[in-house]
Design a protein around this motif. Structure first.
Motif, PDB file in Angstrom:
ATOM      1  N   ILE A  77     -42.265  -9.374  -3.703  1.00 29.37           N
ATOM      2  CA  ILE A  77     -41.080  -8.681  -3.099  1.00 29.37           C
ATOM      3  C   ILE A  77     -41.758  -8.123  -1.596  1.00 29.37           C
ATOM      4  N   SER A  78     -42.850  -7.104  -1.946  1.00 31.43           N
ATOM      5  CA  SER A  78     -43.497  -6.638  -0.941  1.00 31.43           C
ATOM      6  C   SER A  78     -43.794  -7.289   0.310  1.00 31.43           C
ATOM      7  N   ILE A  79     -44.429  -8.691   0.001  1.00 33.29           N
ATOM      8  CA  ILE A  79     -44.653  -9.770   0.873  1.00 33.29           C
ATOM      9  C   ILE A  79     -43.584 -10.343   2.053  1.00 33.29           C
ATOM     10  N   LEU A 251     -45.125  -0.155   2.350  1.00 30.39           N
ATOM     11  CA  LEU A 251     -44.016  -0.713   1.571  1.00 30.39           C
ATOM     12  C   LEU A 251     -44.373  -1.311   0.225  1.00 30.39           C
ATOM     13  N   CYS A 252     -45.832  -1.724   0.056  1.00 34.25           N
ATOM     14  CA  CYS A 252     -46.301  -1.836  -1.033  1.00 34.25           C
ATOM     15  C   CYS A 252     -46.375  -0.810  -2.190  1.00 34.25           C
ATOM     16  N   ILE A 257     -44.227   2.385  -6.772  1.00 33.18           N
ATOM     17  CA  ILE A 257     -43.760   3.781  -7.256  1.00 33.18           C
ATOM     18  C   ILE A 257     -42.503   3.493  -8.020  1.00 33.18           C
ATOM     19  N   LEU A 258     -41.524   2.897  -7.304  1.00 31.50           N
ATOM     20  CA  LEU A 258     -40.166   2.601  -7.799  1.00 31.50           C
ATOM     21  C   LEU A 258     -39.975   1.660  -9.133  1.00 31.50           C
ATOM     22  N   MET A 259     -41.090   0.681  -9.101  1.00 28.12           N
ATOM     23  CA  MET A 259     -41.032   0.045 -10.289  1.00 28.12           C
ATOM     24  C   MET A 259     -41.934   0.328 -11.536  1.00 28.12           C
ATOM     25  N   ILE A 265     -53.213  -1.024 -11.537  1.00 28.36           N
ATOM     26  CA  ILE A 265     -52.443  -2.174 -10.774  1.00 28.36           C
ATOM     27  C   ILE A 265     -51.935  -1.820  -9.540  1.00 28.36           C
ATOM     28  N   ALA A 266     -51.477  -0.577  -9.325  1.00 22.38           N
ATOM     29  CA  ALA A 266     -50.552   0.004  -8.246  1.00 22.38           C
ATOM     30  C   ALA A 266     -51.772  -0.083  -7.260  1.00 22.38           C
ATOM     31  N   LYS A 267     -52.902   0.908  -7.470  1.00 23.31           N
ATOM     32  CA  LYS A 267     -53.908   0.838  -6.392  1.00 23.31           C
ATOM     33  C   LYS A 267     -54.625  -0.429  -6.043  1.00 23.31           C
TER      34      LYS A 267
END
Length: 321
Positions: A77-79, A251-252, A257-259, A265-267
């Motif tokens: 999604i972010s890409i 954006l990533c 945070i949203l998901m 993994i987020a980092k």
């Protein structure tokens, strides 16, 4: 933290040394036009397909592939969102049409295998491998489909040739390039729980091992041909720098945070999103007769700038989490 900081500097320094080797050998007259074309063909048709195939086969399993579909949504999604932002930028800022495809490729894709994987390993140890490969999957799928197609369109504009229809055999050939075919073959074999004979796997691994030095030698050659004095920080290049080190990671981060993505993994995803643009945009630009000067400048400038931005993002993520 200090180890990760030093590792990021080490990766950038290594890339600079190899690029410098290409520059130095070019200054000694080692390459003519035939040699330059040979480097491009070796990377695109031989070493890079083998690299993608052997990397995926070696680092992912059938269970990994199916168990990690949900975490894989974030980088996809972010890409793609960053890509759509790049197309908006193309219109708003009237990006030169002869390198608008290269611009979007540099804007959207990151060098997560050659720089991102060592950095992730330094930060998180072996826990960093799988999330990096998930980002790699999304990154590579985008680059060798949409990125490849857009750079090919740049080349068609530069050559003043007739653009193929969106749904045509010529378009299919451009999208399903040898590197993407190597990547897809690995995915198919993993899904089917199959593995090629070990001599073939070893040959692919050895051949893939020359991808990074060849690509960096080529970039050094292109920088020499362009001339360091002729590299300018144009508005288009500044936009790429702002995106790679600010828009893309933000954006990533927002989507992690949203998901409610797990912290580690987020980092890793955010680190992958703030890397320099992928090396192959310059090689692909040469292959498609696109704007090699702009592509090479994007690769060189984002790689150099990452020596500052990567440690800053690492510290920001440490403070945030």
């Amino acid at each position: 933290m200090l180890e990760a900081f030093l590792q990021s500097l080490s990766c950038v320094f290594m890339l600079t040394l190899l690029t410098g080797a290409g520059y130095w050998t070019a200054s000694r007259g080692w390459y003519d036009q035939t040699a330059s074309q040979l480097l491009v063909r070796l990377v695109n048709f031989l070493s890079l397909p083998c690299f993608l195939f052997s990397s995926v086969m070696e680092k992912m399993t059938h269970d990994d592939l199916f168990a990690l579909f949900e975490p894989m949504i974030v980088p996809f999604i972010s890409i793609w969102l960053v890509f759509f932002a790049s197309r908006i930028f193309v219109r708003i800022f009237r990006i030169d049409s002869l390198h608008s495809g290269v611009f979007s490729s540099a804007f959207s894709t990151s060098n997560n295998m050659f720089i991102g994987l060592p950095v992730a390993l330094a930060l998180f140890g072996t826990d960093g491998i799988v999330p990096t490969l998930l980002y790699f999957f999304a990154n590579t799928t985008f680059f060798w489909t949409m990125g490849n197609y857009l750079e090919a369109m740049d080349g068609i504009k530069a050559d003043k040739a007739q653009a193929p229809k969106v749904f045509s055999l010529a378009t299919v050939r451009r999208v399903f390039s040898p590197p993407l075919c190597g990547f897809l073959l690995a995915i198919i074999l993993i899904i089917l729980n199959l593995r090629l004979p070990e001599p073939i796997m070893q040959a692919a691994k050895y051949m893939g091992g020359i991808t990074t030095p060849l690509a960096l030698l080529f970039i050094g050659l292109m920088i020499y041909n362009i001339g360091l004095r002729n590299i300018r920080f144009s508005r288009d290049l500044v936009l790429v720098l702002i995106d790679r080190f600010l828009i893309s990671p933000l954006l990533c981060l927002a989507f992690t945070i949203l998901m409610d993505v797990p912290e580690t993994i987020a980092k890793i995803y955010v680190i992958q999103a703030c890397l320099p643009c992928v090396l192959q945009i310059a090689v692909l630009a040469k292959f498609h007769h696109a704007d090699v000067q702009f592509a090479t400048t994007c690769v060189a400038s984002t790689t150099i700038a990452s020596a500052v931005t990567l440690p800053l993002w690492m510290m920001a993520l440490t403070a945030l989490y």
